[in-house]
Scaffold this active site. Structure first.
Site, PDB file in Angstrom:
ATOM      1  N   SER A 137       0.842  -1.193   0.000  1.00  0.00           N
ATOM      2  CA  SER A 137       0.000   0.000   0.000  1.00  0.00           C
ATOM      3  C   SER A 137       0.877   1.242   0.000  1.00  0.00           C
ATOM      4  O   SER A 137       2.001   1.230   0.511  1.00  0.00           O
ATOM      5  CB  SER A 137      -0.888   0.021   1.248  1.00  0.00           C
ATOM      6  OG  SER A 137      -1.588   1.241   1.371  1.00  0.00           O
ATOM      7  N   TYR A 150      -1.284   0.492  10.851  1.00  0.00           N
ATOM      8  CA  TYR A 150      -1.555   0.056   9.478  1.00  0.00           C
ATOM      9  C   TYR A 150      -0.388   0.448   8.579  1.00  0.00           C
ATOM     10  O   TYR A 150       0.094  -0.354   7.780  1.00  0.00           O
ATOM     11  CB  TYR A 150      -2.858   0.667   8.953  1.00  0.00           C
ATOM     12  CG  TYR A 150      -3.207   0.160   7.574  1.00  0.00           C
ATOM     13  CD1 TYR A 150      -3.732  -1.123   7.410  1.00  0.00           C
ATOM     14  CD2 TYR A 150      -2.996   0.935   6.441  1.00  0.00           C
ATOM     15  CE1 TYR A 150      -4.024  -1.612   6.142  1.00  0.00           C
ATOM     16  CE2 TYR A 150      -3.288   0.454   5.167  1.00  0.00           C
ATOM     17  CZ  TYR A 150      -3.811  -0.827   5.026  1.00  0.00           C
ATOM     18  OH  TYR A 150      -4.092  -1.303   3.775  1.00  0.00           O
TER      19      TYR A 150
END
Length: 241
Positions: A137, A150
């Site tokens: 990501s 995250y």
């Protein structure tokens, strides 16, 4: 784009993972879809037919992985591609520090990935072939304040995949990291930014699945984050990137 014949998609019941299962199966591959939610898996099998094998599995049950990996590859009749697409991102408030949420992200996004991809690394280093794909990501590029853990988990994905590349390059194994931007999935339903289409992301993943290296889904992201990575911390701290 290489044509794959036998594939595993871990986290294959929704979002990017489900789109990967669809596109692989419709392209003629035999696909093992692995995920927690059996109802979603059965829906995919009903939609796509006999090319899809389904396996109910929680990726945090690490001890199950070696035996399950062997079972899946045997029932598939081989393996030339594995994609780890499982991931969680619970909502975290701007002043919230919740260890249970943090642990869940590390367990699913990082440890589950390592448990599965280690198995593939052993197999492919012996067969001298195959592709291992990890879904990273843009979030892993810097430590942004909105989602500390995250971000950490996706940075770990990138580092682990780089290490696999360095270990397995001499065996002819493709090790591929894909870095999408925010994508329209259940995980991001609470977010209000512009989202990428999961089907388009899945198409890009498969386009790059045999091309060793790190790949951004959009060229603009590659350029933007080449800059962002080099912004000094004291300046980055004041941005809302």
């Amino acid at each position: 784009m290489k044509s794959f014949s036998h594939a595993i998609v871990v986290g294959g019941s929704s979002g990017i993972g489900a789109e990967l299962v669809r596109q692989l199966a419709r392209g003629g591959a035999k696909v093992a879809a692995i995920a927690r939610r059996r109802d979603r898996l059965e829906s995919l099998k009903s939609e796509l037919g006999s090319n899809v094998l389904i396996y109910e599995h929680d990726v945090t049950h690490y001890d199950e992985v070696p035996a399950l990996f062997q079972q899946v590859t045997k029932e598939l009749g081989g393996l030339d591609l594995i994609i780890y697409a499982a991931g969680v991102m619970p909502q975290v408030g701007p002043e919230e520090f919740d260890f249970e949420k943090d642990r869940q992200m590390i367990e699913v996004n990082v440890l589950g990935m390592i448990a599965w991809l280690n198995q593939a690394a052993v197999r492919f280093s012996n067969t001298r072939s195959g592709s291992i794909v990890g879904i990273g990501s843009l979030a892993g590029e810097r430590g942004r304040c909105a989602q500390p853990v995250y971000n950490t988990s996706k940075a770990a994905v990138a580092t682990y995949m780089e290490a696999l590349r360095n270990r397995l390059a001499r065996f002819g194994v493709a090790i591929v990291t894909i870095k999408p931007g925010p994508t329209a999935t259940e995980m991001t339903a609470h977010m209000h930014s512009r989202m990428m289409d999961p089907a388009a992301v899945a198409m890009k993943v498969l386009e790059k699945a045999d091309q060793t290296g790190e790949h951004y889904v959009k060229f603009v992201h590659k350029v933007m984050f080449a800059v962002v990575r080099n912004v000094p911390s004291f300046i980055f701290r004041r941005t809302n990137i």
